[in-house]
Each structure stands twice: as structure tokens, then as C-alpha cells.
Write a protein that holds these residues in place. Structure first.
Motif, PDB file in Angstrom:
ATOM      1  N   LEU A 183       4.478   6.155  -3.825  1.00 47.95           N
ATOM      2  CA  LEU A 183       5.350   6.185  -4.998  1.00 47.95           C
ATOM      3  C   LEU A 183       4.604   5.935  -6.301  1.00 47.95           C
ATOM      4  O   LEU A 183       5.189   6.015  -7.379  1.00 47.95           O
ATOM      5  CB  LEU A 183       6.470   5.150  -4.837  1.00 47.95           C
ATOM      6  CG  LEU A 183       7.354   5.306  -3.587  1.00 47.95           C
ATOM      7  CD1 LEU A 183       8.447   4.253  -3.575  1.00 47.95           C
ATOM      8  CD2 LEU A 183       7.950   6.710  -3.500  1.00 47.95           C
ATOM      9  N   ASP A 184       3.330   5.593  -6.188  1.00 49.62           N
ATOM     10  CA  ASP A 184       2.480   5.358  -7.363  1.00 49.62           C
ATOM     11  C   ASP A 184       3.035   4.256  -8.259  1.00 49.62           C
ATOM     12  O   ASP A 184       3.061   4.372  -9.476  1.00 49.62           O
ATOM     13  CB  ASP A 184       2.312   6.659  -8.160  1.00 49.62           C
ATOM     14  CG  ASP A 184       1.181   6.575  -9.180  1.00 49.62           C
ATOM     15  OD1 ASP A 184       0.249   5.788  -8.950  1.00 49.62           O
ATOM     16  OD2 ASP A 184       1.241   7.278 -10.206  1.00 49.62           O
ATOM     17  N   ARG A 185       3.491   3.203  -7.627  1.00 50.18           N
ATOM     18  CA  ARG A 185       3.985   2.053  -8.399  1.00 50.18           C
ATOM     19  C   ARG A 185       3.909   0.805  -7.532  1.00 50.18           C
ATOM     20  O   ARG A 185       3.660   0.875  -6.317  1.00 50.18           O
ATOM     21  CB  ARG A 185       5.418   2.270  -8.859  1.00 50.18           C
ATOM     22  CG  ARG A 185       6.462   2.327  -7.738  1.00 50.18           C
ATOM     23  CD  ARG A 185       7.858   2.413  -8.325  1.00 50.18           C
ATOM     24  NE  ARG A 185       8.910   2.596  -7.339  1.00 50.18           N
ATOM     25  CZ  ARG A 185       9.517   1.615  -6.679  1.00 50.18           C
ATOM     26  NH1 ARG A 185       9.128   0.355  -6.852  1.00 50.18           N
ATOM     27  NH2 ARG A 185      10.493   1.872  -5.825  1.00 50.18           N
ATOM     28  N   ASN A 186       4.121  -0.346  -8.146  1.00 49.73           N
ATOM     29  CA  ASN A 186       4.192  -1.601  -7.423  1.00 49.73           C
ATOM     30  C   ASN A 186       5.581  -1.774  -6.819  1.00 49.73           C
ATOM     31  O   ASN A 186       6.560  -1.161  -7.279  1.00 49.73           O
ATOM     32  CB  ASN A 186       3.876  -2.764  -8.358  1.00 49.73           C
ATOM     33  CG  ASN A 186       2.405  -2.830  -8.703  1.00 49.73           C
ATOM     34  OD1 ASN A 186       1.554  -2.926  -7.821  1.00 49.73           O
ATOM     35  ND2 ASN A 186       2.097  -2.755  -9.989  1.00 49.73           N
ATOM     36  N   PRO A 187       5.694  -2.603  -5.803  1.00 48.66           N
ATOM     37  CA  PRO A 187       6.990  -2.785  -5.143  1.00 48.66           C
ATOM     38  C   PRO A 187       8.034  -3.426  -6.044  1.00 48.66           C
ATOM     39  O   PRO A 187       7.707  -4.241  -6.903  1.00 48.66           O
ATOM     40  CB  PRO A 187       6.657  -3.712  -3.967  1.00 48.66           C
ATOM     41  CG  PRO A 187       5.180  -3.611  -3.775  1.00 48.66           C
ATOM     42  CD  PRO A 187       4.616  -3.357  -5.130  1.00 48.66           C
ATOM     43  N   ARG A 234       0.819  -1.211   0.000  1.00 48.31           N
ATOM     44  CA  ARG A 234       0.000   0.000   0.000  1.00 48.31           C
ATOM     45  C   ARG A 234       0.861   1.273   0.000  1.00 48.31           C
ATOM     46  O   ARG A 234       0.551   2.256  -0.671  1.00 48.31           O
ATOM     47  CB  ARG A 234      -0.925  -0.005   1.223  1.00 48.31           C
ATOM     48  CG  ARG A 234      -1.925   1.136   1.246  1.00 48.31           C
ATOM     49  CD  ARG A 234      -2.826   1.066   2.475  1.00 48.31           C
ATOM     50  NE  ARG A 234      -3.779   2.156   2.434  1.00 48.31           N
ATOM     51  CZ  ARG A 234      -3.502   3.398   2.795  1.00 48.31           C
ATOM     52  NH1 ARG A 234      -2.285   3.692   3.233  1.00 48.31           N
ATOM     53  NH2 ARG A 234      -4.408   4.348   2.714  1.00 48.31           N
ATOM     54  N   LEU A 235       1.955   1.268   0.763  1.00 47.44           N
ATOM     55  CA  LEU A 235       2.851   2.430   0.772  1.00 47.44           C
ATOM     56  C   LEU A 235       3.466   2.658  -0.605  1.00 47.44           C
ATOM     57  O   LEU A 235       3.588   3.796  -1.061  1.00 47.44           O
ATOM     58  CB  LEU A 235       3.943   2.256   1.828  1.00 47.44           C
ATOM     59  CG  LEU A 235       3.533   2.442   3.295  1.00 47.44           C
ATOM     60  CD1 LEU A 235       4.707   2.187   4.219  1.00 47.44           C
ATOM     61  CD2 LEU A 235       2.963   3.844   3.538  1.00 47.44           C
ATOM     62  N   TYR A 236       3.871   1.587  -1.250  1.00 42.07           N
ATOM     63  CA  TYR A 236       4.402   1.733  -2.616  1.00 42.07           C
ATOM     64  C   TYR A 236       3.347   2.329  -3.548  1.00 42.07           C
ATOM     65  O   TYR A 236       3.628   3.243  -4.334  1.00 42.07           O
ATOM     66  CB  TYR A 236       4.847   0.374  -3.159  1.00 42.07           C
ATOM     67  CG  TYR A 236       6.272  -0.005  -2.829  1.00 42.07           C
ATOM     68  CD1 TYR A 236       7.335   0.456  -3.601  1.00 42.07           C
ATOM     69  CD2 TYR A 236       6.548  -0.830  -1.750  1.00 42.07           C
ATOM     70  CE1 TYR A 236       8.641   0.097  -3.304  1.00 42.07           C
ATOM     71  CE2 TYR A 236       7.858  -1.191  -1.436  1.00 42.07           C
ATOM     72  CZ  TYR A 236       8.905  -0.721  -2.222  1.00 42.07           C
ATOM     73  OH  TYR A 236      10.211  -1.075  -1.930  1.00 42.07           O
ATOM     74  N   ASN A 237       2.122   1.815  -3.442  1.00 38.57           N
ATOM     75  CA  ASN A 237       1.053   2.265  -4.340  1.00 38.57           C
ATOM     76  C   ASN A 237       0.650   3.709  -4.090  1.00 38.57           C
ATOM     77  O   ASN A 237       0.500   4.500  -5.025  1.00 38.57           O
ATOM     78  CB  ASN A 237      -0.176   1.368  -4.187  1.00 38.57           C
ATOM     79  CG  ASN A 237       0.057  -0.062  -4.635  1.00 38.57           C
ATOM     80  OD1 ASN A 237      -0.686  -0.961  -4.257  1.00 38.57           O
ATOM     81  ND2 ASN A 237       1.093  -0.308  -5.429  1.00 38.57           N
ATOM     82  N   THR A 238       0.458   4.078  -2.806  1.00 37.83           N
ATOM     83  CA  THR A 238      -0.073   5.408  -2.492  1.00 37.83           C
ATOM     84  C   THR A 238       0.997   6.496  -2.469  1.00 37.83           C
ATOM     85  O   THR A 238       0.711   7.644  -2.806  1.00 37.83           O
ATOM     86  CB  THR A 238      -0.786   5.388  -1.123  1.00 37.83           C
ATOM     87  OG1 THR A 238       0.128   4.945  -0.106  1.00 37.83           O
ATOM     88  CG2 THR A 238      -2.005   4.482  -1.155  1.00 37.83           C
ATOM     89  N   ASP A 283      14.368   9.580  -1.803  1.00 32.66           N
ATOM     90  CA  ASP A 283      14.880  10.311  -2.970  1.00 32.66           C
ATOM     91  C   ASP A 283      13.926  10.186  -4.155  1.00 32.66           C
ATOM     92  O   ASP A 283      13.747  11.139  -4.927  1.00 32.66           O
ATOM     93  CB  ASP A 283      16.265   9.772  -3.363  1.00 32.66           C
ATOM     94  CG  ASP A 283      17.345  10.155  -2.364  1.00 32.66           C
ATOM     95  OD1 ASP A 283      17.121  11.100  -1.583  1.00 32.66           O
ATOM     96  OD2 ASP A 283      18.418   9.513  -2.372  1.00 32.66           O
ATOM     97  N   GLU A 284      13.318   9.019  -4.273  1.00 27.62           N
ATOM     98  CA  GLU A 284      12.418   8.794  -5.398  1.00 27.62           C
ATOM     99  C   GLU A 284      11.252   9.771  -5.397  1.00 27.62           C
ATOM    100  O   GLU A 284      10.922  10.359  -6.437  1.00 27.62           O
ATOM    101  CB  GLU A 284      11.883   7.360  -5.373  1.00 27.62           C
ATOM    102  CG  GLU A 284      10.936   7.042  -6.521  1.00 27.62           C
ATOM    103  CD  GLU A 284      10.489   5.586  -6.546  1.00 27.62           C
ATOM    104  OE1 GLU A 284       9.505   5.282  -7.256  1.00 27.62           O
ATOM    105  OE2 GLU A 284      11.123   4.746  -5.864  1.00 27.62           O
ATOM    106  N   LEU A 285      10.633   9.967  -4.231  1.00 29.21           N
ATOM    107  CA  LEU A 285       9.494  10.884  -4.170  1.00 29.21           C
ATOM    108  C   LEU A 285       9.945  12.338  -4.218  1.00 29.21           C
ATOM    109  O   LEU A 285       9.319  13.173  -4.883  1.00 29.21           O
ATOM    110  CB  LEU A 285       8.672  10.623  -2.910  1.00 29.21           C
ATOM    111  CG  LEU A 285       7.308  11.342  -2.848  1.00 29.21           C
ATOM    112  CD1 LEU A 285       6.447  10.960  -4.036  1.00 29.21           C
ATOM    113  CD2 LEU A 285       6.587  11.023  -1.551  1.00 29.21           C
TER     114      LEU A 285
END
Length: 341
Positions: A48-52, A42-46, A82-84
Motif C-alpha cells: 500500500l506504500d504507507r505506514n499502518p 512490511r505488507l503495508y509498506n510494500t 479496495d485501497e490498492l
């Protein structure tokens, strides 16, 4: 010993599985909707807007399962990764992520407008994040996945409090009834909607578990310097069960100190409490009303409207739910509206 043919078969299966993970991650993680794995997915999806990715996913799950980090700390790692950060989200996009990730809903207009006002006036994203991740709403999300939310402490994250327009700060001082809901943010949103160019800024100054005498002790260092135009004193929940005389004296002294700053003062009633050891809340509300009458201070009656539907408006029989926060913010807004200009 494995013969060469079996080794080749195992290697081929491993390669195919790896290709599936990277080429079709949704199919691999689609079933991770519960437990720690579901929380991380869920954290990846909400956020970073991607799958793990497999390595990152395994690392987060391991850290949570072993108790090295809490749900809140994991959330911090995603939001300030860093990604976000490299996505260079504007404040609107940042708040959309906050609401989606930590409240599991779209922004309510009032709360959104106040958070936007705080960000635009100098409050840091870490300060905003800490309020979201320390909320009951996020704790409830963590609970669904069997995760401990924990508490995230942000030191020095509030970069500034607007003081250029004396009298424009509306300070609400109290305890966890402020910290564990977003009713002060919603109040700010309602005010800014009605007075968009006024520069009003609602500031919640609260300490979990704080009693009125403790608020009195920190008033000169934490409240007076904010140059408040309005001060809402919201104590009583933690005082219940202690000496009523000390509570009354502390509220009286808080009113006197508040008036000396030149601020308009309001007393907020204690909300209904259905919690062990807190049955005398009506007695403390009567003390508040008596003191208010003697000092000519308006009372914000949140108790009666909240008590109309306590099951919907309260969580844990005491703190405000999302619905309760909406009730309190609107009652407070109605009480102070005619004093705004």
C-alpha cells in the motif's frame, strides 16, 4: 476511585498518544521490524506504500497471531484490497509491487517480461499473484518473521491461454520444481527477448508431488488442448524411490502422446537432490537419457550445471533457489533455441 485530576491527566496522555499515531505513524511503527508486527508493517509498506493505520494493523496482527489466516491469505487481503485496486495500477506497476512484496527484490528482466506477456495475453492478476505468493522466495520471507506462508489456491483465475497461433505455446509439465520457482517465467522472458514478435507463450503445467504416471493420466485433458509447439517433460523427482520400470514406461508414453500432438519434445533431467531417500537420482537420469536416445528426443541437462554449486542453486537440497532457477531457465533456453523461429 480516580479523582477528576487523574482522569484529566490520563485523558490528555491518551489524546497525545493518538495524535502521535496519526501524525507520525512512522515513529510508532518503526520498531515493528520483527515478528508478526514486522510482517504486517512490511505488507503495508510494500503493498500500500504507507505506514499502518492502528485499527487495521491490530486486526491483521491478531488474525495472524491466532492462526485464523496465513501469510499468504494476509497478502491476498492487501493486494486485492479496495485501497490498492482503486489505485488503478497498470501491469508494470502491479508487477513491481509483486516483486517487491513477495520476492523482496527488483524484477529480473526475463521473469518480468514473461509475467507481462501473460498479463497482456489474458492471464488474471490473481493467477500471477498465486504464483508469487506460493513461491519459495515468499515462504522464506514469511519464515524470517515467524509466519506460516500457507498456500493460496486460485480457482479459475487464468482467464485464457492463447490458442490463436497453434504451435506457439511451449508447455513445461512436471511437479513442484516448476511451481516452487519461476524458472519457466524466466525461460519465457529469454525467449520473448530474442523473438519479441513471435507470440511464444511458456506455460507451466505442474502439480506439486506429481509423478510421471499421474502426468500421463492428465495429458489428454490438460496438455493436448493447449496446442503446444514444444513440450518439455520434467518428471522424475517424485518418481525416485518408486518402480523404475513404471517411470520408464510413463516417460515413453508421454513422449508418444506428445509427438502425436505434433509438438517437438524435450526431456528434462532431474536436478541433483541432496534429500533423504532421493540418492538414486542419477539412476533415474540414466533412464531418461536412455529413453531419449531410443526416441530421438533432445535432453535438457540441468543436473550438471546445478551440481556445480548446489549450495547456491538449491533450496531444501532439492528445489531451485533463485540462482538455480536462473541456471535452469538458461540451460533450457539454450536447448530449445535452435528449434524456435
Amino acid at each position: 476511585m480516580l479523582n477528576r485530576k487523574k482522569v484529566k491527566i490520563i485523558s490528555a496522555v491518551f489524546i497525545i498518544f493518538s495524535v502521535i499515531i496519526f501524525a507520525f505513524p512512522s515513529s510508532v511503527f518503526a520498531e515493528n521490524s520483527t515478528g508478526v508486527e514486522g510482517f504486517v508493517t512490511r505488507l503495508y509498506n510494500t503493498c500500500l506504500d504507507r505506514n499502518p493505520d492502528p485499527d487495521g494493523f491490530a486486526n491483521w496482527v491478531n488474525n495472524l497471531v491466532t492462526g485464523r489466516i496465513t501469510g499468504g491469505r494476509a497478502a491476498y487481503g492487501f493486494i486485492f484490497s479496495d485501497e490498492l485496486i482503486n489505485k488503478n495500477l497498470n501491469n508494470d506497476e502491479f508487477l513491481i509491487v509483486m516483486y517487491k512484496a513477495f520476492f523482496d527484490r527488483s524484477p529480473d528482466p526475463g521473469g518480468y517480461e514473461n509475467w507481462m506477456g501473460l498479463l497482456n495475453s489474458g492471464s488474471s492478476r490473481e493467477f500471477v499473484f498465486s504464483n508469487f505468493v506460493n513461491s519459495d522466495e515468499f515462504a522464506n520471507i514469511c519464515s524470517k518473521y515467524g509466519i506460516q506462508a500457507g498456500k493460496v489456491r486460485i480457482s479459475g483465475s487464468r482467464t485464457s491461454v492463447p490458442t490463436s497461433s497453434p504451435g506457439k505455446n511451449i508447455v513445461v509439465m512436471g511437479d513442484s520444481l516448476i511451481n516452487k520457482s519461476d524458472w519457466t517465467q524466466r525461460l519465457g522472458g529469454l525467449i520473448n527477448s530474442s523473438f519479441p514478435d513471435s507470440g511464444y507463450n511458456v506455460i507451466g503445467s505442474a502439480v506439486n508431488g506429481e509423478m510421471s504416471f499421474q502426468g500421463l493420466a492428465r495429458f489428454d485433458s490438460t496438455i493436448a488442448p493447449l496446442n503446444p509447439g514444444i513440450i518439455i517433460i520434467a518428471y522424475g523427482t517424485n518418481d525416485i524411490g518408486s518402480d523404475p520400470g513404471r517411470f520408464q514406461s510413463s516417460i515413453e508414453q508421454l513422449i508418444e502422446k506428445s509427438k502425436r500432438t505434433g509438438a517437438m519434445v524435450f526431456l528434462n533431467l532431474v536436478g541433483p537432490i541432496y534429500h533423504s531417500g532421493k540418492s538414486s537420482w542419477p539412476v533415474f537420469n540414466q533412464i531418461i537419457m536412455n529413453v531419449a536416445a531410443r526416441y530421438g528426443v533432445p535432453v535438457i541437462d540441468v543436473a550438471n550445471p546445478l551440481n556445480q554449486n548446489p549450495g547456491e542453486n538449491l533450496s531444501e537440497g532439492m528445489h531451485y533457489s533463485s540462482a538455480g532457477a536462473d541456471v535452469v531457465s538458461r540451460v533450457a533456453y539454450s536447448a530449445i533455441y535452435r528449434y524456435l523461429r
